[in-house]
Design a protein around this motif. Structure first.
Motif, mmCIF file in Angstrom:
data_model
loop_
_atom_site.group_PDB
_atom_site.id
_atom_site.type_symbol
_atom_site.label_atom_id
_atom_site.label_comp_id
_atom_site.label_asym_id
_atom_site.label_seq_id
_atom_site.Cartn_x
_atom_site.Cartn_y
_atom_site.Cartn_z
ATOM 1 N N LEU A 93 39.248 31.155 -23.312
ATOM 2 C CA LEU A 93 39.878 31.564 -22.050
ATOM 3 C C LEU A 93 38.918 31.384 -20.880
ATOM 4 C CD1 LEU A 93 41.784 34.776 -23.189
ATOM 5 C CD2 LEU A 93 42.803 32.729 -22.186
ATOM 6 N N SER A 94 37.649 31.729 -21.089
ATOM 7 C CA SER A 94 36.658 31.552 -20.029
ATOM 8 C C SER A 94 36.536 30.086 -19.627
ATOM 9 C CB SER A 94 35.307 32.089 -20.499
ATOM 10 O OG SER A 94 34.294 31.824 -19.561
ATOM 11 N N CYS A 149 26.241 30.571 -22.573
ATOM 12 C CA CYS A 149 26.293 29.250 -21.937
ATOM 13 C C CYS A 149 27.463 29.165 -20.956
ATOM 14 C CB CYS A 149 26.416 28.178 -23.014
ATOM 15 S SG CYS A 149 26.229 26.498 -22.402
ATOM 16 N N ASN A 150 28.643 29.690 -21.357
ATOM 17 C CA ASN A 150 29.786 29.694 -20.436
ATOM 18 C C ASN A 150 29.496 30.542 -19.194
ATOM 19 O OD1 ASN A 150 31.236 28.080 -22.162
ATOM 20 N ND2 ASN A 150 32.420 29.743 -23.063
ATOM 21 N N TRP A 151 28.829 31.661 -19.427
ATOM 22 C CA TRP A 151 28.469 32.531 -18.316
ATOM 23 C C TRP A 151 27.565 31.794 -17.327
ATOM 24 C CZ3 TRP A 151 26.827 38.264 -19.596
ATOM 25 C CH2 TRP A 151 26.975 39.035 -18.440
ATOM 26 N N GLY A 152 26.606 31.028 -17.864
ATOM 27 C CA GLY A 152 25.729 30.235 -17.004
ATOM 28 C C GLY A 152 26.477 29.153 -16.260
ATOM 29 N N TRP A 180 35.646 36.874 -18.582
ATOM 30 C CA TRP A 180 35.950 36.589 -19.984
ATOM 31 C C TRP A 180 34.690 36.204 -20.760
ATOM 32 C CZ3 TRP A 180 39.799 38.330 -22.476
ATOM 33 C CH2 TRP A 180 41.041 38.506 -21.869
ATOM 34 N N ALA A 181 33.759 35.486 -20.131
ATOM 35 C CA ALA A 181 32.492 35.167 -20.799
ATOM 36 C C ALA A 181 31.689 36.439 -21.044
ATOM 37 C CB ALA A 181 31.691 34.177 -19.961
ATOM 38 N N ASN A 182 31.682 37.314 -20.063
ATOM 39 C CA ASN A 182 30.999 38.600 -20.215
ATOM 40 C C ASN A 182 31.619 39.399 -21.356
ATOM 41 O OD1 ASN A 182 29.770 41.039 -19.919
ATOM 42 N ND2 ASN A 182 30.046 41.203 -17.718
ATOM 43 N N ASN A 183 32.950 39.479 -21.381
ATOM 44 C CA ASN A 183 33.634 40.217 -22.447
ATOM 45 C C ASN A 183 33.354 39.617 -23.819
ATOM 46 O OD1 ASN A 183 34.754 41.941 -20.568
ATOM 47 N ND2 ASN A 183 36.671 40.775 -20.387
ATOM 48 N N ALA A 184 33.358 38.276 -23.894
ATOM 49 C CA ALA A 184 33.102 37.616 -25.182
ATOM 50 C C ALA A 184 31.701 37.939 -25.682
ATOM 51 C CB ALA A 184 33.280 36.108 -25.033
ATOM 52 N N TYR A 185 30.720 37.933 -24.785
ATOM 53 C CA TYR A 185 29.340 38.190 -25.197
ATOM 54 C C TYR A 185 29.179 39.614 -25.729
ATOM 55 C CZ TYR A 185 24.327 39.011 -24.919
ATOM 56 O OH TYR A 185 23.039 39.368 -25.226
ATOM 57 N N PHE A 186 29.618 40.582 -24.968
ATOM 58 C CA PHE A 186 29.423 41.968 -25.386
ATOM 59 C C PHE A 186 30.329 42.337 -26.562
ATOM 60 C CE2 PHE A 186 27.677 42.183 -21.059
ATOM 61 C CZ PHE A 186 26.459 42.791 -21.344
ATOM 62 N N HIS A 187 31.507 41.727 -26.632
ATOM 63 C CA HIS A 187 32.395 41.996 -27.762
ATOM 64 C C HIS A 187 31.782 41.464 -29.064
ATOM 65 C CE1 HIS A 187 36.311 42.858 -29.622
ATOM 66 N NE2 HIS A 187 36.095 41.769 -30.327
ATOM 67 N N LEU A 201 37.296 31.435 -11.118
ATOM 68 C CA LEU A 201 35.892 31.518 -11.517
ATOM 69 C C LEU A 201 35.493 32.952 -11.849
ATOM 70 C CD1 LEU A 201 34.197 29.019 -9.027
ATOM 71 C CD2 LEU A 201 34.754 28.669 -11.436
ATOM 72 N N GLU A 202 36.019 33.900 -11.083
ATOM 73 C CA GLU A 202 35.719 35.306 -11.365
ATOM 74 C C GLU A 202 36.306 35.714 -12.715
ATOM 75 O OE1 GLU A 202 33.779 38.774 -10.623
ATOM 76 O OE2 GLU A 202 33.752 36.936 -9.397
ATOM 77 N N ALA A 203 37.531 35.262 -13.005
ATOM 78 C CA ALA A 203 38.143 35.547 -14.309
ATOM 79 C C ALA A 203 37.356 34.891 -15.441
ATOM 80 C CB ALA A 203 39.590 35.059 -14.322
ATOM 81 N N ALA A 204 36.881 33.654 -15.220
ATOM 82 C CA ALA A 204 36.085 32.973 -16.239
ATOM 83 C C ALA A 204 34.795 33.732 -16.515
ATOM 84 C CB ALA A 204 35.780 31.551 -15.784
#
Length: 518
Positions: A392-393, A466-469, A437-444, A431-434
């Motif tokens: 999703l991100s 990497c997606n977050w970056g 979602w990257a933040n959520n994926a990492y911590f999840h 971009l904010e949603a992406a």
């Protein structure tokens, strides 16, 4: 006056392998008033020079040895006698060593060595138990015992040459032999067991890189399943199926799906439930099998070794449409006799995710995003949920927002116009949603603990960084992007995830190039 005398004679030691020829004579005279000791060296007589007798006393039955002076010859041992005695002695020693008395004696003499030996024996026993259990679990589980013995034996050999000692030619030979035996015995070709053999053949062909034949086998299985479903639906439309879900013109016992007349008594109880399935239950089972095969075909056609995106898309779309159509039919008509639940949430989510990835490859992100949402909603694996969040991100980060006044074309409408008011409507919102979602994926993925945590969680963590970056770089946050790329490289190197490290390093290079230009 009384005098006592004691005399002794002993040989004087010579060199090794040489007899002593001289001796020491000691004479001691003792009286009440004095003691006199006399010692002298004297030559030994020949009688005192020999070490043992040259003539052995004759044993009973060996009178001839006393006359000749020769030693009787020892009886020679055969090879079997030698190993028999050696084994007997070893077993006696082992029995004594493991007995309480032997263990106590061993601990007293050498406690460290005995402790090491006991630990080695315990480790060997545990390892052997695990290996034997794994052997029976692999070759004698319920999956193979469901088949008649000739087919089960053939499949065990195929599995051996598939997993234990990989040999593509011999494994394929035994798989084909199992299919021929099932046909020869007379097993119903539409049972899960017989269809499973054909699917195993396709799996092995794909594993050895023979994608064309794997596709042929899977398409043949799918075609056979759909032909049976089509014929059954025609019979239902013509009123040839009664309320019990069986053919009206057939005897009830004959209209049950499988024919297992050739199975042994031990196999029949396991298949009792399947023997009683109705035609509607068989339709449900074969249709779900066709859906899963279509999803697999879509993935194979999309593989880099095949690269047939059109066929991939057709199979994936068909699987999703068939799944939703069957849900709709059951909701409108209700369940038929013998029907059970139609696909589990995990299976539905997997189908949706496969089609979403296909749309993502085609850069049709507005179609991929809702499918990933559905897949996330139906996903039961915590680690795989993080993977879907990463998808999703990526889709939000790459989605181009068009003007919402372009005339109702889905290719040019915004996500808010297409789906819901809560969806992002601008490029910055995407971009904010992406990023979220990257933040959520990492911590999840990071929070998954215990048995639920798999290698998929670790790779999802690295991918999320990497997606977050990437998203931070698109937003112009160079420091945050550099930090996430470096964290991804460090984590990927720690996990041995080469692809993640390479992607993050490429992102660092792009970031340096953009910084130098600016």
């Amino acid at each position: 006056m009384s005098v006592a005398a004691v005399a002794s004679l002993r040989p004087i030691r010579g060199q090794c392998l040489r007899q002593a020829r001289t001796g020491l004579l000691a004479l001691t005279l003792t009286s009440r008033s004095a003691t006199l000791s006399i010692r002298m060296t004297v030559p030994l007589q020949p009688i005192y020079q020999r070490y043992h007798s040259t003539v052995k006393e004759a044993e009973p039955g060996n009178e001839g040895d006393k006359q000749t002076g020769k030693k009787p010859e020892k009886q020679k041992l055969t090879f079997r006698q030698f190993w028999g005695r050696a084994l007997a002695v070893s077993l006696r020693n082992l029995a004594f060593a493991v007995s309480p008395k032997g263990v106590r004696q061993g601990f007293r003499e050498n406690p460290i060595l005995i402790s090491v030996i006991l630990l080695a024996l315990i480790f060997s026993a545990v390892y052997g138990t695990i290996q034997v259990r794994a052997f029976y679990k692999l070759f004698y589980n319920r999956q193979w015992s469901r088949y008649p013995e000739p087919i089960a034996t053939t499949l065990r050999r195929a599995v051996y040459f598939t997993t234990v000692s990989p040999d593509p030619e011999r494994a394929l030979k035994y798989y084909k032999k199992a299919m021929a035996e099932s046909k020869q015995i007379g097993l119903d070709p539409f049972t899960d067991e017989v269809v499973g053999i054909r699917i195993m053949v396709a799996y092995w062909l794909e594993k050895i890189g023979n994608f064309s034949q794997a596709i042929e086998v899977l398409e043949a299985v799918r075609r056979d399943c759909l032909e049976w479903v089509e014929n059954m639906e025609k019979q239902a439309a013509n009123g040839e199926i009664n309320e019990q879900g069986r053919l009206k013109a057939a005897v009830p016992s004959d209209s049950t799906a499988p024919v297992y007349s050739a199975l042994n008594d031990e196999t029949k109880p396991h298949l009792k439930e399947q023997e009683l399935e109705t035609l509607w239950r068989r339709r449900e089972r074969l249709l779900s099998k066709a859906v899963s095969i279509s999803v697999k075909l879509g993935e194979i056609f999309a593989d880099e070794h095949v690269l047939d995106p059109d066929n991939s898309h057709l199979h994936l779309v068909w699987s999703v449409e068939t799944t939703l159509k069957e849900f709709r039919r059951r909701k409108e008509e209700g369940p038929k006799p013998g029907e059970q639940s139609w696909l589990t949430p995990a299976e539905v989510g997997s189908t949706m995710e496969s089609l979403g990835r296909d749309y993502e490859r085609k850069s049709q992100f507005h179609l991929a995003i809702p499918l990933f949402f559905q897949a996330l909603h139906n996903c039961e694996s915590p680690c795989h949920r993080a993977v879907i969040m990463n998808n999703l991100s990526a889709c939000f980060a790459q989605h181009p927002i068009y003007s919402p006044t372009a005339g109702g074309n889905p290719e040019t409408e915004s996500l808010k116009d297409l789906f819901a008011s809560s969806m992002p409507n601008t490029r910055q919102d995407c971009l904010e949603a992406a990023s979220n979602w990257a933040n959520n994926a990492y911590f999840h993925a990071k929070d998954v603990k215990g048995d639920d945590r798999t290698a998929e969680c670790d790779e999802a963590c690295a991918t999320a960084l990497c997606n977050w970056g990437d998203v931070a770089a698109m937003q112009g946050k160079a420091d945050l992007a550099r930090k996430k790329y470096e964290q991804c490289v460090e984590l990927s190197n720690k996990l041995g995830f080469a692809q993640g490290a390479k992607t993050a390093q490429d992102g660092l290079k792009r970031l340096r190039a953009a910084t130098s230009k600016s």
